[in-house]
Write a protein that holds these residues in place. Sequence first.
Motif, PDB file in Angstrom:
ATOM      1  N   MET A 109       0.908  -1.711   0.480  1.00 31.23           N
ATOM      2  CA  MET A 109      -0.095   0.478   0.050  1.00 31.23           C
ATOM      3  C   MET A 109       1.420   1.352  -0.039  1.00 31.23           C
ATOM      4  SD  MET A 109      -2.997  -0.936  -0.129  1.00 31.23           S
ATOM      5  CE  MET A 109      -4.268  -0.104   0.958  1.00 31.23           C
ATOM      6  N   ARG A 163      -3.699   5.421  -0.673  1.00 34.15           N
ATOM      7  CA  ARG A 163      -5.047   5.213  -1.749  1.00 34.15           C
ATOM      8  C   ARG A 163      -6.714   4.821  -0.979  1.00 34.15           C
ATOM      9  NH1 ARG A 163      -3.811   2.176  -7.249  1.00 34.15           N
ATOM     10  NH2 ARG A 163      -2.237   0.547  -6.020  1.00 34.15           N
ATOM     11  N   SER A 164      -6.128   4.703   0.416  1.00 28.67           N
ATOM     12  CA  SER A 164      -7.078   4.866   1.522  1.00 28.67           C
ATOM     13  C   SER A 164      -7.498   5.263   2.456  1.00 28.67           C
ATOM     14  CB  SER A 164      -7.621   3.356   1.536  1.00 28.67           C
ATOM     15  OG  SER A 164      -6.168   3.324   2.633  1.00 28.67           O
ATOM     16  N   ASN A 315     -13.855   2.884   0.405  1.00 28.42           N
ATOM     17  CA  ASN A 315     -12.909   2.543   0.507  1.00 28.42           C
ATOM     18  C   ASN A 315     -11.981   2.933   1.001  1.00 28.42           C
ATOM     19  OD1 ASN A 315     -12.918  -0.264  -1.761  1.00 28.42           O
ATOM     20  ND2 ASN A 315     -12.942   1.627  -3.040  1.00 28.42           N
ATOM     21  N   THR A 316     -11.774   3.416   2.117  1.00 28.22           N
ATOM     22  CA  THR A 316     -11.391   4.139   3.566  1.00 28.22           C
ATOM     23  C   THR A 316     -12.302   3.622   4.896  1.00 28.22           C
ATOM     24  OG1 THR A 316     -10.653   5.705   2.233  1.00 28.22           O
ATOM     25  CG2 THR A 316     -11.284   6.709   4.570  1.00 28.22           C
ATOM     26  N   SER A 328     -12.493   7.919  -0.002  1.00 29.59           N
ATOM     27  CA  SER A 328     -12.754   6.955  -1.657  1.00 29.59           C
ATOM     28  C   SER A 328     -13.497   6.292  -1.287  1.00 29.59           C
ATOM     29  CB  SER A 328     -10.960   6.006  -1.377  1.00 29.59           C
ATOM     30  OG  SER A 328      -9.784   6.601  -1.488  1.00 29.59           O
ATOM     31  N   ASP A 330     -16.287   4.292  -4.246  1.00 31.20           N
ATOM     32  CA  ASP A 330     -16.252   3.611  -5.412  1.00 31.20           C
ATOM     33  C   ASP A 330     -17.241   3.587  -6.078  1.00 31.20           C
ATOM     34  OD1 ASP A 330     -14.981   2.825  -8.033  1.00 31.20           O
ATOM     35  OD2 ASP A 330     -14.326   0.674  -6.932  1.00 31.20           O
ATOM     36  N   ARG A 351      -8.309   7.215  -8.541  1.00 30.43           N
ATOM     37  CA  ARG A 351      -6.816   6.257  -8.382  1.00 30.43           C
ATOM     38  C   ARG A 351      -7.878   4.976  -8.837  1.00 30.43           C
ATOM     39  NH1 ARG A 351      -5.004   9.711  -9.533  1.00 30.43           N
ATOM     40  NH2 ARG A 351      -2.952  11.280  -8.741  1.00 30.43           N
ATOM     41  N   LYS A 353      -8.229   0.687  -8.020  1.00 28.45           N
ATOM     42  CA  LYS A 353      -9.042  -0.135  -6.345  1.00 28.45           C
ATOM     43  C   LYS A 353      -9.015   1.208  -5.365  1.00 28.45           C
ATOM     44  CE  LYS A 353      -4.786  -3.105  -7.792  1.00 28.45           C
ATOM     45  NZ  LYS A 353      -3.669  -3.240  -7.530  1.00 28.45           N
ATOM     46  N   ALA A 354      -9.437   2.070  -5.727  1.00 25.59           N
ATOM     47  CA  ALA A 354     -10.387   2.990  -4.594  1.00 25.59           C
ATOM     48  C   ALA A 354     -11.342   4.169  -5.660  1.00 25.59           C
ATOM     49  CB  ALA A 354      -8.853   4.187  -4.588  1.00 25.59           C
ATOM     50  N   ARG A 357     -11.653   9.549  -5.209  1.00 20.80           N
ATOM     51  CA  ARG A 357     -11.018  10.511  -3.864  1.00 20.80           C
ATOM     52  C   ARG A 357     -11.511  12.171  -3.457  1.00 20.80           C
ATOM     53  NH1 ARG A 357      -4.854   9.207  -3.642  1.00 20.80           N
ATOM     54  NH2 ARG A 357      -4.675  10.899  -5.429  1.00 20.80           N
TER      55      ARG A 357
END
Length: 388
Positions: A109, A163-164, A315-316, A328, A330, A351, A353-354, A357
Amino acid sequence: MSDSLLRYRAEFPILERTNYMISNSLGAMPRGVYDALHGYAETWATRGVRAWEENWWMLALEVGNELGGLMNAPKDSVSVHQNVTTCQAVVASCFDFTGKRNKVVYSDMNFPSVMYFWEAQQHYGARVHMVKTDDGITVPIDRLLDAIDEHTLLVPISHVIFRSAYINDAKAIIDKAHKVGAHVVLDTFQSLGTVPVDVAALNVDFACGGVLKWLCGGPGVAYLYVRPDLGKKLEPKLTGWFAHRNPFGFEVGPVQYAEPPFRFMNGTSHIPSLEAARPGLKIISEVGVEKIREKSKHQTARLIALADQHGWRVNTPRDAEKRGGTVSIDMPDSQQVCRDLLAREILVDWRPKAGVRFSPHFYNTDEEIDAAIAAVEEILNQRRRIAV
Ligand SMILES: Cc1ncc(COP(=O)(O)O)c(C=O)c1O
């Protein structure tokens, strides 16, 4: 919640025109940068080469100390560089990877540039051990700690995941590393300016990051903190005349290291970027990271609650204590939604896989959060209507 921080909005011209929610990528430019860069041009134009002696040579030290003030670093322990990847290279160049202690442990990550750099060090004997995430959001701390053993030389790790926005347990990682004789390089790019960082309390060996995101300092400046006891003895092989104790002696032969922070520098410093960084650093230190953090927790919680209302995947981390400044989300067709948001002057990014954001900073209003999410809903409704 009364929002005294909104008085700073007038300092950031772009807030008049956009819903600026992308400080995880590029913080808004403070108005003061116009003057700072004009001042730089004036100095160059009128003082010419004398500028080095009068202002420019010590600028690196001054900006390093301004950055150090934000992370409770002792005076003269922070050097400045162009980017985080270079900071990693300076650290790597202090160590030897040909011995038994040559393992480099990190998480998948981490920011890719940092991983590319360490992967490439395998050429010089480094053994990379990458710990994989289970859920794409968090770092499996137990497996990471287990991987740090007596063969481990370095642990380059993100404090907050890009990312997260997951906040790594930096203290646990540093404690384990020290127990087995390893060093930690903490990447505070996504924390400093929005999540409190105290390098002294963490007892971290190295900390690095850039100023262009949460510090509103623009591209071209990164910082490298080296704990003073290490700073006295380490000898970076990525070196140059700025690191020499008598640079204007123009001596022939090996470098004679200066004291930190110049010891960790190499060639001529990047004066325009350093000048441009200062107004943002001044504002952030005036506002105070504790206040920024308090507001950020509130606004990121608001984003998560709104995403939940719409049933979009978040995704956070939901725990505010484990979450940095970004949420993030989705939603369906998230990459296209991001493009549509940009077209509506709602500045966010996307991004893999995120998702999209959203990164509010101290200058954002709650209404902007609500408006950004309402716009997503509208875009998705429109897309549904077109699809029917
Ligand atoms: C955690 C983190 N580290 C590093 C970088 C960038 O590294 P560099 O300064 O080398 O471009 C980023 C983002 O741009 C980041 O989010």
